[in-house]
Design a protein around this motif. Sequence first.
Motif, PDB file in Angstrom:
ATOM      1  N   GLN A 199       0.846  -1.196   0.000  1.00 23.38           N
ATOM      2  CA  GLN A 199       0.000   0.000   0.000  1.00 23.38           C
ATOM      3  C   GLN A 199       0.884   1.250   0.000  1.00 23.38           C
ATOM      4  O   GLN A 199       2.070   1.193   0.339  1.00 23.38           O
ATOM      5  CB  GLN A 199      -0.903   0.000   1.242  1.00 23.38           C
ATOM      6  N   SER A 203       4.498   1.138  -2.259  1.00 18.60           N
ATOM      7  CA  SER A 203       3.983   0.471  -3.467  1.00 18.60           C
ATOM      8  C   SER A 203       5.049   0.162  -4.507  1.00 18.60           C
ATOM      9  O   SER A 203       4.822  -0.641  -5.396  1.00 18.60           O
ATOM     10  CB  SER A 203       2.913   1.344  -4.120  1.00 18.60           C
ATOM     11  N   THR A 256      -4.328   3.951  -3.040  1.00 21.46           N
ATOM     12  CA  THR A 256      -3.521   2.927  -3.731  1.00 21.46           C
ATOM     13  C   THR A 256      -4.249   2.418  -4.967  1.00 21.46           C
ATOM     14  O   THR A 256      -3.660   2.273  -6.044  1.00 21.46           O
ATOM     15  CB  THR A 256      -3.238   1.738  -2.777  1.00 21.46           C
ATOM     16  N   LEU A 279      -2.086  -4.414  -7.677  1.00 21.43           N
ATOM     17  CA  LEU A 279      -1.997  -3.359  -6.662  1.00 21.43           C
ATOM     18  C   LEU A 279      -3.349  -2.675  -6.470  1.00 21.43           C
ATOM     19  O   LEU A 279      -3.772  -2.385  -5.351  1.00 21.43           O
ATOM     20  CB  LEU A 279      -0.931  -2.341  -7.092  1.00 21.43           C
TER      21      LEU A 279
END
Length: 577
Positions: A199, A203, A256, A279
């Motif tokens: 996160q 990332s 995110t 992601l």
Amino acid sequence: MHIISICFISFISLFSMSLSLFFLSLKFLLMDLVYFIEWEVITLNSSSIVMTFLFDWMSLMFMSFVLLISSLVIFYSKEYMSEDYFINRFIMMVLLFVLSMMLLIISPNLISILLGWDGLGLVSYVLVIYYQNVKSYNAGMITALSNRIGDVALLMSIAWMLNYGSWNYIFYLEMMKSHYEMFIIGSLVMLAAMTKSAQIPFSAWLPAAMAAPTPVSALVHSSTLVTAGVYLLIRFNILFVDSWMGSFLLLIGGLTMFMAGLGASFEFDLKKIIALSTLSQLGLMMSILAMGFAKLAFFHLLTHALFKALLFMCAGAVIHNMKNSQDIRVMGSLMNQMPLTSACLNVANLALCGMPFLAGFYSKDLILEIVSLSYVNMFSFFLYFFSTGLTVCYSFRLVYYSLTGDFNSNAFHPLNDYGWTMSKSMLGLLVMAVIGGSMLSWLIFPAPDMICLPMHLKLLTLTVCILGAFSGYLISNVSLYFSNKALNYYSMSVFAGSMWYMPALSTLGVIYYPLYFGMNVTKSFDQGWSEYFGGQHLYSSLKYFSMINQFLQNNNLKIYLLTFVFWVILLVMLMIL
């Protein structure tokens, strides 16, 4: 023959274990069973080392899915990694990776969780640097160091839990809400989960980890490494209901999701687009978990694992046939050259977009309708729906660039669908990507709740998806055949396409400056002043005094004194005479 045997034995073993665990999880789910097993490893006097395992429907079902995907990935690797001389070592590392994940899933104890957690971190580093070039080494380093932050947070939470009777956090879940100390432990666990599930602001390592072989990416990004953080927070979910941690995690998860969707829309690397979509889905899981819907987050975790593994396998087959080229701009018209792989890729992509009656639809549509029904602020509402639109946008952009349109590669090309071993693995997951969502929804939510919404909110998800698909097609068409409008807004495009400069910040913040600072500290203190006043100074002083002592012990002084006295006496006598 030896290569085939180790792959085949691993595949058969993992697949049969997966089936057994799945049927066992159904029994646990229907009978509402939980087994808490304590295994006394060793007892010395009155001290005993006890290993604890938690078996409930959730851990058993997750293990069965991990083993299913692992078995198919190993079977797929037989052909994908066939030219690798050390394929046995590769298979062993994948099995070690799966074993670490198993240990993490069934542990209700923070100590044994740390063993699985660090096992995942270590083996993922080894697998990311598998191809042994500078890019892989850098990617492995940022992966390992980013995850170390979470490992330290987990170690600190273990230290904080010394205030309680044991490290079995599962016993203290009910009292977590009232104890201030449990909020500290919960915050540290949340930090650990944020690093492992990539996160914001951690990332950057997730797209970098694409340096690993594609079968590893299929395993890591579907059901193992990146989902470990989400799974840990599902176990700690009581903490996030009506607390500042839930609000914070909702914001981070939403951002995110948005950042990854935006980045994927500007990306041209096939594997990185799929990594950024992972992601985005992790952000979705985190944010719905922060709102208190742990079962729903787990449901999406399982459905996402199925179609994401399939997506990576299809990407691997394409890259394998394109002679290791990953740029979607030099693909095109693959549906004519590789119809079976293209069909599987399309199904996986549509499942990711939430196409009705595929695996992703049941979880994503339910999540978005629950969000519409819940008390959530306007900003989070926007992030949820806009990010969903972006998911469909970059998925259709990927399809447009790679599967349809004109063929943009060399005239003499080896594209075909004759990799039967890879195709069998993909077809196995294709079935699950189609039926998995409906099967899981009946199992996890046997008595469905009615979600009553106005017509415009009910159709909002569908509208956002259609608009996203149209935008993806339009953007691709314009940029591929007319002019790339993004170049008119170059700085904004660079900002959005580089994950909001997070890789650069992470590289500097996590790797360069800490290591540079460490080098200076080592040179100044460890090898500098502390050496001068410590080891080296002590050594030189002792050496100097030892030399003097040696000089005295050699009797030279006595001889000089006697000689001197003799000559003095001789001179005195001569003077008297």
